[in-house]
Design a protein around this motif. Structure first.
Motif, PDB file in Angstrom:
ATOM      1  N   SER A  46      21.102 -24.869 -16.883  1.00  0.00           N
ATOM      2  CA  SER A  46      21.840 -24.335 -18.033  1.00  0.00           C
ATOM      3  C   SER A  46      22.636 -25.463 -18.685  1.00  0.00           C
ATOM      4  N   ARG A  47      22.481 -25.597 -19.985  1.00  0.00           N
ATOM      5  CA  ARG A  47      23.286 -26.523 -20.778  1.00  0.00           C
ATOM      6  C   ARG A  47      23.440 -25.941 -22.182  1.00  0.00           C
ATOM      7  N   THR A 198      22.551 -19.453 -20.755  1.00  0.00           N
ATOM      8  CA  THR A 198      23.263 -18.583 -19.829  1.00  0.00           C
ATOM      9  C   THR A 198      22.288 -17.932 -18.853  1.00  0.00           C
ATOM     10  N   LYS A 199      22.814 -17.090 -17.983  1.00  0.00           N
ATOM     11  CA  LYS A 199      22.005 -16.537 -16.900  1.00  0.00           C
ATOM     12  C   LYS A 199      21.956 -15.012 -16.987  1.00  0.00           C
ATOM     13  N   PHE A 267      30.315 -30.462 -16.490  1.00  0.00           N
ATOM     14  CA  PHE A 267      29.574 -29.254 -16.147  1.00  0.00           C
ATOM     15  C   PHE A 267      29.703 -28.900 -14.675  1.00  0.00           C
ATOM     16  N   THR A 268      30.474 -29.679 -13.963  1.00  0.00           N
ATOM     17  CA  THR A 268      30.811 -29.409 -12.578  1.00  0.00           C
ATOM     18  C   THR A 268      32.074 -30.208 -12.286  1.00  0.00           C
ATOM     19  N   LEU A 340      31.696 -18.840 -22.632  1.00  0.00           N
ATOM     20  CA  LEU A 340      32.293 -19.934 -23.403  1.00  0.00           C
ATOM     21  C   LEU A 340      31.965 -21.277 -22.763  1.00  0.00           C
ATOM     22  N   TYR A 341      31.987 -21.315 -21.433  1.00  0.00           N
ATOM     23  CA  TYR A 341      31.659 -22.545 -20.704  1.00  0.00           C
ATOM     24  C   TYR A 341      30.187 -22.903 -20.878  1.00  0.00           C
ATOM     25  N   GLN A 342      29.301 -21.933 -20.651  1.00  0.00           N
ATOM     26  CA  GLN A 342      27.866 -22.201 -20.736  1.00  0.00           C
ATOM     27  C   GLN A 342      27.445 -22.589 -22.151  1.00  0.00           C
TER      28      GLN A 342
END
Length: 521
Positions: A46-47, A198-199, A267-268, A340-342
């Protein structure tokens, strides 16, 4: 002094072979590819949009097609000895947006037909899932090799309807059926790679493929997409010098400006600093700081979801969420924070291992300004163009240390704005000022705690630190009195900047600023 020849920048090019054939700049990501294919046969990444996912998929395609000639001088050339050619099915759903059920099914069939033609396979089935299963089995039989499946933007048909309770389940079922053959076809598959934003956990792709490895938040893949700060300083060093020369600034000034505008993604955690590649490449090409990422389109689903969850602009500062929240199904979100993060609008700024709590914030100036620009119509109705012009003039007044002029401009402008339902609340005006000050590209925070109370708004510029106290239907003098009574200024005495106190009173009947008062602390 001889000018260095700079390679062409791959702006808008998402095909790996084209990047290489045109002798464009390529940031070598092939070590990540080598590690991925030896980690698992099923990978999900995911990005955010325009972060290099499609180029990564294209690079994987070239590798699995055995195109050794394209990888000359890259990491993977030094380690790969076999260069086996596999049948590769490339499925991009990037254009599958804003579609009804029937149109989406036809679109899926069109994608499958393109892949069938490449392998000389024919099929007359009208069911995309049957067609996909037949394509995989036929490609395997024709070549005698296991099949590689690369699915780019797997969730594109669903994102724009994620806020629609009726449409989402319908389209989700279409995509669930489409992906369903992947589990049964496991004996025929060499490698499966999916990208998305997203997932959607209710798709069979996640519920049935229990061996699908999600590398999105793994520290060892933090830089798989985007451009890390180290990559910019090394592989793009000459472009930095070229940018600095065009801007007539020092190299150090260019690096600082580019970091402030386009850097800050994590992203982490821990993670290297990651730049938005789309924006950085465009900035180097144009020799300018522009909001390229937002200029390429603001997803409507995000604005709709912000409304659905009643998120006000200042809520996106220093958000906190548990690690487990990132795995929540997108279609059943209890919070908008993971989305919002993804989507790239907030990023990880810290992580507490003891509590498993992430702190997230807006990554850089480009996102802050672009996001606030998208939210401005919520506070000034549809007069966005006139609002942006006024805000530009207000910013000029601030730069000239003329706060009276700045507030005169806002006062006059608000008188022209149509009625807004929330114009009789102090919170409405607090968020309005937060959006405007953010559009200035300034540091701004609301409800800042001090030992004696909370400052309504704190804004920091290069010249001063401004403390704002807002009142509704009272007076600017009353606001100023509270600043002094609570001694807000003492908390910021060590900021190293002059402190300016600002009291503002809003008139709810006229729906604009009533009066204001400005004093040095």
């Amino acid at each position: 002094m001889e000018t260095k020849r700079l390679k062409r920048l791959p702006v808008g090019i998402q095909t790996f072979s084209e990047v290489i054939d045109l002798d464009c700049l390529y940031i070598d990501k092939t070590e990540y590819i080598w590690n991925m294919i030896h980690l698992s046969n099923y990978i999900f990444l995911s990005r955010p949009r325009r972060f290099g996912k499609s180029l990564l998929v294209s690079t994987l395609q070239a590798y699995f097609e055995g195109r050794k000639d394209l990888f000359k001088g890259l990491f993977i050339e030094t380690i790969e000895k076999e260069w086996t050619e596999y049948p590769v099915l490339r499925i991009s759903l990037a254009s599958g947006k804003h579609m009804e059920k029937d149109q989406l099914e036809r679109y899926l069939l069109y994608i499958l037909e393109e892949n069938e033609r490449r392998f000389g396979i024919t099929s007359d089935s009208k069911d995309p899932n049957v067609r996909l299963k037949n394509l995989i089995a036929s490609a395997y039989e024709k070549t005698g090799k296991k099949v590689v499946i690369l699915i780019d933007e797997y969730d594109a048909p669903l994102l724009d309807v994620v806020h629609e309770e009726k449409t989402l389940p319908v389209l989700r079922n279409v995509m669930r059926n489409f992906y369903s053959p992947l589990k049964d076809c496991d004996p025929y598959l060499q490698f499966v790679f999916l990208t998305g934003i997203t997932k959607f956990s209710q798709l069979s792709i996640f519920s049935e493929l229990n061996n699908l490895k999600n590398i999105s938040m793994r520290p060892d893949y933090a830089g798989v997409c985007g451009i890390t700060a180290e990559e910019m300083l090394t592989a793009m060093s000459d472009y930095i010098d070229d940018f600095a020369e065009a801007q007539e600034i020092t190299r150090e000034g260019a690096i600082e400006g580019l970091k402030k505008q386009y850097d800050g993604y994590h992203f982490t955690w821990p993670s290297p600093d990651v730049f938005n590649p789309f924006s950085l490449l465009n900035a180097f090409q144009d020799h300018d700081y522009t909001n390229y990422w937002f200029g390429s389109g603001t997803p409507t689903y995000l604005i709709e979801m912000l409304r659905k969850f009643n998120v006000v602009p200042s809520d996106m500062n220093k958000m906190q969420t548990l690690a487990s929240d990132f795995d929540a199904p997108t279609e059943n979100m209890a919070s908008i924070t993971p989305l919002l993060y993804q989507s790239g609008y907030v990023t990880i700024k810290d992580f507490n291992r003891a509590t498993r709590l992430y702190t997230l914030d807006i990554p850089n100036t480009e996102i802050r300004v672009g996001l606030m620009d998208s939210l401005l119509p919520n506070y000034v109705s549809m007069r966005k163009e006139a609002g942006n012009t006024t805000i530009a003039k207000m910013y000029l007044a601030l730069l000239n240390d003329n706060l009276d002029e700045m507030f005169h401009l806002l006062q006059a402008y608000l008188l022209t704005v149509p009625y807004c339902d929330n114009a009789n609340s102090e919170g409405h005006y607090q968020q309005l000022l937060y959006v405007i000050f953010s559009l200035f590209g300034r540091y701004v925070e609301v409800e800042v705690h001090t030992p004696t109370g909370r400052v309504d708004i704190v804004m920091k510029t290069d010249k001063a630190l401004y403390l704002f106290e807002l009142k509704l239907n009272m007076s600017a003098q009353a606001a100023m009195k509270q600043i002094d009574l609570k001694d807000y200024a003492s908390k910021f005495a060590l900021s190293g900047l002059p402190i300016v106190k600002v009291g503002i009173n809003f008139d709810p009947e006229r729906r604009t600023i009533g009066d204001w008062k400005v004093e040095d602390a």
